[in-house]
Design a protein around this motif. Sequence first.
Motif, PDB file in Angstrom:
ATOM      1  N   VAL A 139       0.814  -1.136   0.009  1.00 39.28           N
ATOM      2  CA  VAL A 139       0.033   0.036   0.005  1.00 39.28           C
ATOM      3  C   VAL A 139       1.163   0.737   0.205  1.00 39.28           C
ATOM      4  N   GLY A 140       0.258   2.622  -0.272  1.00 43.53           N
ATOM      5  CA  GLY A 140       0.960   3.419  -0.356  1.00 43.53           C
ATOM      6  C   GLY A 140       0.831   4.714   0.881  1.00 43.53           C
ATOM      7  N   SER A 141       1.568   4.987   1.537  1.00 42.23           N
ATOM      8  CA  SER A 141       1.447   6.030   2.651  1.00 42.23           C
ATOM      9  C   SER A 141       1.298   7.016   2.385  1.00 42.23           C
ATOM     10  N   HIS A 142       0.239   7.799   1.152  1.00 44.25           N
ATOM     11  CA  HIS A 142      -0.124   8.880   0.672  1.00 44.25           C
ATOM     12  C   HIS A 142      -1.233   8.667   0.296  1.00 44.25           C
ATOM     13  N   GLU A 143      -2.632   7.556   0.471  1.00 46.36           N
ATOM     14  CA  GLU A 143      -3.956   7.474  -0.495  1.00 46.36           C
ATOM     15  C   GLU A 143      -4.517   6.806   1.388  1.00 46.36           C
ATOM     16  N   THR A 144      -5.853   7.058   0.452  1.00 48.03           N
ATOM     17  CA  THR A 144      -6.828   7.406   1.944  1.00 48.03           C
ATOM     18  C   THR A 144      -7.267   5.475   2.187  1.00 48.03           C
ATOM     19  N   LEU A 145      -6.909   5.270   1.355  1.00 45.13           N
ATOM     20  CA  LEU A 145      -7.236   3.458   1.709  1.00 45.13           C
ATOM     21  C   LEU A 145      -6.292   2.727   2.984  1.00 45.13           C
ATOM     22  N   LEU A 146      -5.042   3.854   2.854  1.00 46.38           N
ATOM     23  CA  LEU A 146      -3.996   2.808   3.722  1.00 46.38           C
ATOM     24  C   LEU A 146      -4.705   2.086   4.816  1.00 46.38           C
ATOM     25  N   GLY A 196      -4.570  -1.348   7.244  1.00 50.58           N
ATOM     26  CA  GLY A 196      -3.190  -1.415   8.506  1.00 50.58           C
ATOM     27  C   GLY A 196      -4.810  -2.306   9.076  1.00 50.58           C
ATOM     28  N   MET A 197      -5.710  -2.045   9.268  1.00 50.54           N
ATOM     29  CA  MET A 197      -7.288  -3.441   9.882  1.00 50.54           C
ATOM     30  C   MET A 197      -6.925  -4.396   9.357  1.00 50.54           C
ATOM     31  N   LEU A 198      -6.586  -4.441   7.945  1.00 50.42           N
ATOM     32  CA  LEU A 198      -7.089  -5.738   7.719  1.00 50.42           C
ATOM     33  C   LEU A 198      -5.426  -6.182   7.895  1.00 50.42           C
ATOM     34  N   VAL A 199      -5.192  -6.238   8.211  1.00 52.97           N
ATOM     35  CA  VAL A 199      -3.770  -7.131   8.317  1.00 52.97           C
ATOM     36  C   VAL A 199      -3.819  -7.327  10.214  1.00 52.97           C
ATOM     37  N   ASP A 200      -4.127  -6.173  10.775  1.00 51.91           N
ATOM     38  CA  ASP A 200      -4.079  -6.770  11.961  1.00 51.91           C
ATOM     39  C   ASP A 200      -4.525  -7.767  12.202  1.00 51.91           C
ATOM     40  N   GLU A 219       0.146 -16.248   8.636  1.00 54.58           N
ATOM     41  CA  GLU A 219       0.538 -15.848   8.279  1.00 54.58           C
ATOM     42  C   GLU A 219       0.911 -14.414   7.509  1.00 54.58           C
ATOM     43  N   VAL A 220       0.940 -12.910   7.783  1.00 53.73           N
ATOM     44  CA  VAL A 220       0.486 -11.934   7.055  1.00 53.73           C
ATOM     45  C   VAL A 220       1.782 -11.067   6.950  1.00 53.73           C
ATOM     46  N   ARG A 221       2.020 -10.447   6.013  1.00 55.49           N
ATOM     47  CA  ARG A 221       3.074  -9.523   5.244  1.00 55.49           C
ATOM     48  C   ARG A 221       2.475  -7.662   5.127  1.00 55.49           C
ATOM     49  N   LEU A 222       3.192  -6.665   5.617  1.00 53.39           N
ATOM     50  CA  LEU A 222       3.005  -5.139   4.681  1.00 53.39           C
ATOM     51  C   LEU A 222       3.882  -4.847   4.523  1.00 53.39           C
ATOM     52  N   ASP A 223       4.329  -4.604   3.636  1.00 54.58           N
ATOM     53  CA  ASP A 223       5.129  -3.242   3.316  1.00 54.58           C
ATOM     54  C   ASP A 223       4.282  -1.141   2.933  1.00 54.58           C
ATOM     55  N   VAL A 224       4.511  -0.439   3.247  1.00 56.14           N
ATOM     56  CA  VAL A 224       4.385   1.001   3.183  1.00 56.14           C
ATOM     57  C   VAL A 224       4.967   1.283   2.296  1.00 56.14           C
ATOM     58  N   PHE A 225       4.787   2.021   1.219  1.00 53.07           N
ATOM     59  CA  PHE A 225       5.494   2.794   0.430  1.00 53.07           C
ATOM     60  C   PHE A 225       5.847   4.145  -0.147  1.00 53.07           C
ATOM     61  N   GLU A 226       7.223   4.708   0.835  1.00 54.76           N
ATOM     62  CA  GLU A 226       6.627   6.160   1.296  1.00 54.76           C
ATOM     63  C   GLU A 226       5.999   6.814  -0.141  1.00 54.76           C
ATOM     64  N   GLU A 227       5.663   7.823   0.211  1.00 59.99           N
ATOM     65  CA  GLU A 227       4.834   8.685  -1.064  1.00 59.99           C
ATOM     66  C   GLU A 227       4.638   7.743  -2.319  1.00 59.99           C
ATOM     67  N   HIS A 270      -2.486   4.517  -4.148  1.00 57.70           N
ATOM     68  CA  HIS A 270      -3.206   3.742  -3.795  1.00 57.70           C
ATOM     69  C   HIS A 270      -2.860   3.554  -5.641  1.00 57.70           C
ATOM     70  N   THR A 271      -2.345   1.993  -5.941  1.00 58.55           N
ATOM     71  CA  THR A 271      -1.917   0.919  -6.625  1.00 58.55           C
ATOM     72  C   THR A 271      -0.790   1.696  -7.613  1.00 58.55           C
ATOM     73  N   PHE A 272       0.066   2.079  -6.864  1.00 62.32           N
ATOM     74  CA  PHE A 272       1.481   2.790  -8.488  1.00 62.32           C
ATOM     75  C   PHE A 272       2.024   1.660  -8.408  1.00 62.32           C
TER      76      PHE A 272
END
Length: 295
Positions: free
Chosen positions: A231-238, A242-246, A254-262, A265-267
Amino acid sequence: MASEQSAAVRAMYERWTVDRLNGRPMDPESWGDLTAEPRGVDYVETDEPGTPAMWLLPHGAAADRVLMCVHGGGYVAGSMYTHRKLYGHLAKAVGARALLFRYPFAPEHVHPAQVDAVTDVYRWLLGSFEARHIAFAGDSAGGGLTITTQLNARAAGLPVPAAVMAISPWVDLELTGRTWSTNAETDGYFYRDFVDGLVELYLGPDGSRRDPLANPLHADLTGLAPLFVQVGSHETLLDDSGMLVDRLKNAGVEVRLDVFEEQVHTFQMAAGRAPEADDAIARFASWARPRLGLV
């Protein structure tokens, strides 16, 4: 800072917003223009899954491993043509074939038509591939469907796939995330009022925003496949991610979350052009290959 190439994704969203606010028709088919053509991938159209579909066949890919790819578009747009290049890049990086396909759109078809259609395609794939050799991939609404399809399949007695890759998954139909407001200035398109309208179209007049097969945040997520969310750090769906992963972690998945700075959505749609998108695809591939039994 975000690369100039990845900034093209936000620029496209901003153009779509201007068109929407000025009553001009949008051209969602231009979405695919963001993506470079992956070399060494053949495209073969078919109706065999019971719906129009397209095989993405990277040269030299394993014939007995497959990605079931579910395109995004808010349940109202997108196609196998807008997304064939994105998932072509992913299939090539993983070293497996992939299947993209048409599923019904709202408002002509409301929930659960979409999750039922994707489940039917998964059932069809299980006739030729072992579940441990199938991975799901999806973006935005398609990312949400990678989760709800597992729930639907489980209820039907089908096995879960080996792995799931979700790009900016849209799962919270109640729109409760803080990032709807905190990221409103950086997103470019997915504003709360607009997305709220998409929810109404998708669910129809009788649908519930808490239906677990539409909003998996209200589902029993125990036993689902390993999941990698980007997911992107700038998107409204961020916060959706996070809620899904939690909730998945709490269910023992087993889950992994990578947040891509700046990033927005769907970059990853800028694959083959933007270094951030190519990095994201490479991360997916290195994670998915061992889960599919690929060396």
